[in-house]
Design a protein around this motif. Structure first.
Motif, PDB file in Angstrom:
ATOM      1  N   VAL A 238       0.874  -1.172   0.000  1.00  0.00           N
ATOM      2  CA  VAL A 238       0.000   0.000   0.000  1.00  0.00           C
ATOM      3  C   VAL A 238       0.911   1.221   0.000  1.00  0.00           C
ATOM      4  O   VAL A 238       1.755   1.365   0.895  1.00  0.00           O
ATOM      5  CB  VAL A 238      -0.935   0.016   1.221  1.00  0.00           C
ATOM      6  N   THR A 239       0.746   2.095  -0.996  1.00  0.00           N
ATOM      7  CA  THR A 239       1.627   3.251  -1.120  1.00  0.00           C
ATOM      8  C   THR A 239       0.817   4.538  -1.180  1.00  0.00           C
ATOM      9  O   THR A 239      -0.319   4.570  -1.659  1.00  0.00           O
ATOM     10  CB  THR A 239       2.516   3.150  -2.369  1.00  0.00           C
ATOM     11  N   SER A 240       1.443   5.604  -0.693  1.00  0.00           N
ATOM     12  CA  SER A 240       0.808   6.918  -0.666  1.00  0.00           C
ATOM     13  C   SER A 240       1.902   7.969  -0.770  1.00  0.00           C
ATOM     14  O   SER A 240       2.961   7.828  -0.163  1.00  0.00           O
ATOM     15  CB  SER A 240       0.011   7.084   0.640  1.00  0.00           C
ATOM     16  N   HIS A 241       1.621   9.014  -1.550  1.00  0.00           N
ATOM     17  CA  HIS A 241       2.666  10.038  -1.717  1.00  0.00           C
ATOM     18  C   HIS A 241       2.036  11.388  -1.990  1.00  0.00           C
ATOM     19  O   HIS A 241       1.057  11.503  -2.737  1.00  0.00           O
ATOM     20  CB  HIS A 241       3.593   9.690  -2.878  1.00  0.00           C
TER      21      HIS A 241
ATOM     22  N   PHE B 181       2.713  17.620   1.454  1.00  0.00           N
ATOM     23  CA  PHE B 181       2.099  17.304   2.738  1.00  0.00           C
ATOM     24  C   PHE B 181       2.340  15.867   3.187  1.00  0.00           C
ATOM     25  O   PHE B 181       1.969  15.496   4.295  1.00  0.00           O
ATOM     26  CB  PHE B 181       0.593  17.560   2.664  1.00  0.00           C
ATOM     27  N   GLY B 182       2.954  15.079   2.345  1.00  0.00           N
ATOM     28  CA  GLY B 182       3.228  13.694   2.703  1.00  0.00           C
ATOM     29  C   GLY B 182       2.028  12.790   2.499  1.00  0.00           C
ATOM     30  O   GLY B 182       0.873  13.202   2.637  1.00  0.00           O
ATOM     31  N   GLY B 183       2.292  11.546   2.147  1.00  0.00           N
ATOM     32  CA  GLY B 183       1.215  10.580   2.016  1.00  0.00           C
ATOM     33  C   GLY B 183       0.629  10.220   3.372  1.00  0.00           C
ATOM     34  O   GLY B 183       1.283  10.356   4.411  1.00  0.00           O
ATOM     35  N   LEU B 184      -0.622   9.755   3.372  1.00  0.00           N
ATOM     36  CA  LEU B 184      -1.310   9.374   4.602  1.00  0.00           C
ATOM     37  C   LEU B 184      -1.891   7.978   4.444  1.00  0.00           C
ATOM     38  O   LEU B 184      -2.639   7.717   3.504  1.00  0.00           O
ATOM     39  CB  LEU B 184      -2.444  10.362   4.912  1.00  0.00           C
ATOM     40  N   ILE B 185      -1.541   7.085   5.367  1.00  0.00           N
ATOM     41  CA  ILE B 185      -2.093   5.732   5.383  1.00  0.00           C
ATOM     42  C   ILE B 185      -2.652   5.466   6.769  1.00  0.00           C
ATOM     43  O   ILE B 185      -1.932   5.593   7.772  1.00  0.00           O
ATOM     44  CB  ILE B 185      -1.035   4.668   5.031  1.00  0.00           C
ATOM     45  N   GLY B 186      -3.920   5.122   6.839  1.00  0.00           N
ATOM     46  CA  GLY B 186      -4.550   4.749   8.098  1.00  0.00           C
ATOM     47  C   GLY B 186      -5.268   3.427   7.938  1.00  0.00           C
ATOM     48  O   GLY B 186      -6.111   3.285   7.045  1.00  0.00           O
ATOM     49  N   ILE B 187      -4.923   2.440   8.770  1.00  0.00           N
ATOM     50  CA  ILE B 187      -5.515   1.101   8.663  1.00  0.00           C
ATOM     51  C   ILE B 187      -5.976   0.673  10.043  1.00  0.00           C
ATOM     52  O   ILE B 187      -5.222   0.755  11.017  1.00  0.00           O
ATOM     53  CB  ILE B 187      -4.507   0.091   8.086  1.00  0.00           C
TER      54      ILE B 187
ATOM     55  N   SER C 109       4.063   2.404   2.430  1.00  0.00           N
ATOM     56  CA  SER C 109       4.933   3.536   2.125  1.00  0.00           C
ATOM     57  C   SER C 109       4.087   4.796   2.027  1.00  0.00           C
ATOM     58  O   SER C 109       3.204   4.896   1.166  1.00  0.00           O
ATOM     59  CB  SER C 109       5.672   3.306   0.800  1.00  0.00           C
ATOM     60  N   ALA C 110       4.335   5.765   2.932  1.00  0.00           N
ATOM     61  CA  ALA C 110       3.651   7.058   2.917  1.00  0.00           C
ATOM     62  C   ALA C 110       4.729   8.126   2.852  1.00  0.00           C
ATOM     63  O   ALA C 110       5.180   8.640   3.878  1.00  0.00           O
ATOM     64  CB  ALA C 110       2.780   7.226   4.154  1.00  0.00           C
ATOM     65  N   THR C 111       5.162   8.451   1.658  1.00  0.00           N
ATOM     66  CA  THR C 111       6.332   9.308   1.475  1.00  0.00           C
ATOM     67  C   THR C 111       5.934  10.749   1.210  1.00  0.00           C
ATOM     68  O   THR C 111       4.798  11.060   0.881  1.00  0.00           O
ATOM     69  CB  THR C 111       7.194   8.774   0.325  1.00  0.00           C
ATOM     70  N   GLY C 112       6.943  11.621   1.317  1.00  0.00           N
ATOM     71  CA  GLY C 112       6.734  13.054   1.220  1.00  0.00           C
ATOM     72  C   GLY C 112       6.857  13.678   2.598  1.00  0.00           C
ATOM     73  O   GLY C 112       6.785  12.999   3.624  1.00  0.00           O
ATOM     74  N   PHE C 113       7.026  14.974   2.632  1.00  0.00           N
ATOM     75  CA  PHE C 113       7.257  15.683   3.883  1.00  0.00           C
ATOM     76  C   PHE C 113       6.122  15.443   4.870  1.00  0.00           C
ATOM     77  O   PHE C 113       4.957  15.694   4.585  1.00  0.00           O
ATOM     78  CB  PHE C 113       7.407  17.184   3.595  1.00  0.00           C
TER      79      PHE C 113
END
Length: 729
Positions: free
Chosen positions: A441-444, A448-454, A467-471
């Protein structure tokens, strides 16, 4: 011709000279422009050029540049001819009379068959009678030769039409073959008849059609063609209603081998409503050894609603509502503004390939009380593209992609299983009873950065790589039990945060990377002081902080309000206790008093506590349990009520006892039992006592002789919904 859903009947419109402009009237909630029959001049010159006419609009004919007649069509299909000459006029008193024939025809074949034309009134006119009015299936003529009209004189004509669907096919089932032009606002009502479309329904530009039937099938040769064109012609609109049966679409007869083509300067809309199933495409199961895969024809059943790229068109909309959906045909909603697809179902929904991307993003929204399964890629890229799925259970076997800044993916169900890549700027997954991520699961987002909530609030959350990349990217995990295997990597930032919260148990063996820096954090929050986070083998780029929070709510797998810790049947909702103060929760009935409620007891009349409770030893590595109770053959029947060791018959017989006797005095941990000497010995352990299969096990089998296994908790046990643990699973 215009047909109005809801029983208003057929209404005739004309393309002739306008004396005054008209306005479209509504079908359902949308204003629709009508196609029309055309007027043959026959000596009369339209006052202006041909333009669309709608009901309740007046137009005039001129003769020798003098207005002669005003003609008005009303919403019931009635026609009024009114003299505009201020003096008494005698039309065409001398031969030839052809110039005085007013003929209206339908060269495009878009109206229903004309079956009647009657003069119902004539005021201030003479020499006009029924014999002066004639009609054919697609035209009618009023002969004014020799007639005398006073100022304001009128003649009223009533037209009646045959059912438009009878021009396409008859019988039940009703087979539509060939190619048929379809005008705007067409309502084809076949009642409860089954309709099979083998040919092509060809919508005129920007036309709208509603087809209602008892069942609808589009074969591979069929198609609905309603594409628009650049620079400004929109795609058509199609609605199919099936009250009692299914909608099946496997067509390749429309443009580019599709089933429904409504592309245009702005994509059209397709609405499918069925009491049964909506299915599309053609799929064939392929067997290879022990495995079965499915091959789907990549073109059959394709629905094209996109905006034409050459004219920078926006996409259209697709709506499906039914008991269940299994659509294998590809759906293309791409355009400048990505299209939208909405599915509303009561049962299972399976989608195989849907694309709705565009610079401004598209959307997919699914809501069902059944299971959702993605068998093909779901792609809704572009800024603010989103995928929202709410179901009882969600399984993804193909990629879900919502690319672009501001895009999002939201999945919510009791249980979620992800077997293919998911990507979005923001990804939120909720599976109250469990979430299992077997793919990345990826987010970018660069700013503002990626956001992952599970979240698996009352079940097990097991993740793959995230992967939740970015600032300031972040990953938030919450579950009753949280598991991060050694093969998993969680990456955020740089810098980023990782926060994990477990109500019961946290097992972290993977790699955790935040990018470091002052703003990087890894927070581990747990509820049970006796079960702090287990980080054996885990790798962290910043030291994790652990927080004990006993105020976290307890796990409640069945959601009945009784925490698992005190619930004697944590997988089945307990019956409520009616109280004047509140609806309290009771425990399940427990007939054998073993601490396991009957509704989830794999031996509901024989005492067999869960392993590790009521003085029972903890499960050993060679043992198998269902619902925590001993069940070494994992069939849902606990050992204590299951002496069925062979496939012979339905009840315990001498054959089963022979299998048990052959295992006498063998170690419970071995795999050399039974007549064959190859069966795991734990299966013959009926009393969970001692280290070998002994006389007490044989004595227990005598009490089960000539009886089937059980009784147990029924379907719940048979489906092993209790959960199976051990080598026999």
């Amino acid at each position: 011709m215009k047909w109005i859903p809801g029983g208003m009947g057929a209404v005739l419109g004309l393309v002739v000279g306008l004396g005054m402009s008209g306005s479209a009237f509504e079908v359902g909630a949308e204003p629709l422009d009508c196609r029309s029959i055309k007027a043959e001049e026959n000596g009369f010159t339209p006052e202006t050029g041909p333009v669309p006419i709608v009901p309740e609009t007046e137009f005039s004919f001129s003769f020798n540049e003098t207005p002669v007649f005003e003609v008005d069509f009303d919403v019931a299909g009635n026609v009024e001819f009114k003299s505009l000459i201020p003096d008494v006029v005698h039309f065409c008193p001398d031969p030839p009379f052809e110039a005085c024939h007013l003929t209206f025809t339908d060269p495009d074949g878009t109206i229903p068959t004309i079956v009647g034309a009657t003069i119902i009134d004539a005021v201030n006119t003479t020499a006009i009678s029924q014999s002066d009015l004639s009609f054919t299936p697609d035209s009618f003529t009023l002969d004014t030769a020799g007639s005398l009209w006073s100022p304001g004189g009128t003649v009223q004509v009533a037209l009646s039409f045959g059912a438009p669907e009878d021009d396409l096919c008859t019988g039940d089932p009703c087979f539509i073959t060939g190619t048929h032009a379809i005008g705007d606002c067409t309502n084809l009502d076949f009642g409860n008849r089954q309709v099979e479309l083998q040919g092509i329904l060809d919508l005129l530009p920007e036309a709208s059609m509603t087809l209602s039937a008892g069942g609808f099938e589009m074969t591979t040769t069929g198609g609905i063609e309603g594409a628009g064109s650049c620079p400004a012609v929109k795609g058509g609109n199609v609605q199919i209603n099936v009250d009692v049966g299914d909608i099946q679409i496997a067509g390749t007869g429309a443009s580019d081998g599709s089933a429904i083509d409504l592309r245009g300067a702005h994509g059209g809309t397709a609405r499918l409503f069925a009491d049964g199933e909506i299915s599309g495409g053609t799929c064939t199961p392929l067997e290879s050894g022990a495995q079965t895969t499915t091959f789907c024809n990549p073109g059959a059943g394709a629905i094209l609603l996109g905006g034409i790229s050459e004219c920078a068109g926006d996409s259209g909309e697709l709506f499906m509502a039914s008991t269940s959906v299994d659509y294998a045909g590809p759906v293309d909603l791409t355009g400048v503004l990505g299209g939208s697809m909405t599915v509303d179902a009561l049962g299972p929904v399976t989608l195989h390939e849907v694309s709705g991307s565009g610079p401004d993003g598209g959307s997919l929204a699914v809501q069902t009380t059944g299971e959702f399964d993605a068998q093909g890629a779901l792609t809704f890229g572009g800024a603010f593209g989103f995928i929202d799925i709410i179901a009882a259970r969600i399984v993804t076997n193909a990629a879900m992609l919502a690319g672009g800044d501001g895009s999002s993916i939201f999945l919510k169900a009791e249980e979620v299983e992800v077997n293919a890549t998911i990507h979005g700027t923001e990804v939120e997954i909720e599976g109250r009873r469990g979430v299992k991520l077997n793919a990345a699961v990826t987010s970018h987002h660069p700013s503002f950065g990626g956001l992952i909530g599970i979240e698996a609030a009352d079940g097990v959350l097991e993740v793959g790589s995230l992967s939740a990349t970015g600032f300031l990217g972040s990953i938030d995990l919450e579950g009753c039990r949280v598991i991060v295997p050694a093969t998993s990597t969680l990456q955020t930032g740089p810098p980023g945060t990782i926060e994990i919260q477990a109500k019961r148990q946290m097992t972290l063996n993977g790699t955790f990377t935040t990018g470091g820096g002052n703003d990087a954090e890894i927070n581990l929050i747990y509820r049970d002081p006796s079960l702090p986070p287990d980080t054996t083998g885990a790798s962290f780029d910043v030291a994790p902080s652990e927080f004990l929070n006993t105020a976290l709510p307890a796990c409640d797998f069945d959601g009945d309000g009784e925490p698992d810790e005190t619930d004697n049947c944590p997988t089945v909702v307990n019956p409520p206790i009616e109280s004047l103060a509140a609806n309290l929760v009771s425990l399940q009935p427990d007939s054998d008093g073993d601490g396991v409620g009957d509704a989830c007891d794999n031996c509901s009349t024989i005492f067999n506590p869960r392993m590790g409770s009521l003085g029972t030893p903890e499960r050993q590595s060679f043992q198998t349990t269902t619902g925590g109770q001993l069940d070494d053959d994992a069939d849902g029947f606990g050992n204590q009520c299951d002496a069925k060791f062979s496939n012979a018959g339905q009840v315990v017989s001498g054959t089963d006892l022979a299998e048990l006797f052959a295992s006498f005095n063998r170690s419970r941990e071995g795999n050399d039992c039974g007549v064959s000497g190859t069966v795991p010995c734990a299966r013959f352990d009926l009393d969970n006592l001692g280290q070998v299969i002994s006389g007490t096990d044989i004595t227990a089998s005598f009490g089960l002789f000539n009886l089937p296994p059980g009784p147990h908790c029924g379907d719940l046990c048979e489906s092993l919904s209790l959960g199976c643990t051990g080598p026999g699973c």
